[in-house]
Design an enzyme around this catalytic site. Structure first.
Site: not given
Length: 126
Positions: A56-57
DNA sequence: GATGTGACTTAGA
DNA sequence: ATCTAAGCCACAT
């Protein structure tokens, strides 16, 4: 099988497709998920994602903004930086280069070995 | 089924 | 550059 609604699975799957050293905007992820106008929902799903299986980063805001990362936006910056993405403050350097572009159209396979090659470019400001 | 919310985006002041 | 307003979608309650 429990929770994980349809769209969330598609979104998570799209995020998983993001190659290392590259990033995609919420809009791009939403487009890959099948809803190019669902960036809002994507953000909500990301908030719940919190899974190690999903990078998700690598999902950032438009214009090269970092976006958010729970209460650790700094962690997001660190992760991206660890993958070769140059980040300064809340902005990504060479945004157009690190931005992941899904399926251009028909043929044309633009696979140009990412090659972040930091170089002194980052000395610009820190 | 309606309402509220948000790790968003764009445009205008 | 910063702030506000409006638009948009899916999810939780």
């Amino acid at each position: 099988m429990v929770a994980a609604t349809r769209f969330s699975v598609l979104v998570l799957n799209a995020v998983r497709r993001i190659p290392p050293g590259r990033v995609a905007t919420y809009g791009d992820v939403a487009a890959v998920a099948g809803r190019p106008r669902a960036w809002r929902a994507v953000g909500n799903i990301m908030r719940e994602c919190q899974q190690a299986d999903v990078p998700c980063h690598r999902v950032v805001a438009s214009g090269g903004g970092l976006g958010g990362y729970g209460d650790n936006p700094a962690l997001k910056r660190a992760l991206l930086r660890a993958e070769g993405v140059i980040v300064v403050g809340r902005r990504i350097r060479q945004w157009s280069l690190v931005r992941w572009v899904p399926a251009p159209s028909g043929r044309v396979r633009r696979n140009r070995t990412v090659a972040p090659a930091v170089s002194q470019e980052e000395r610009r400001r820190a």
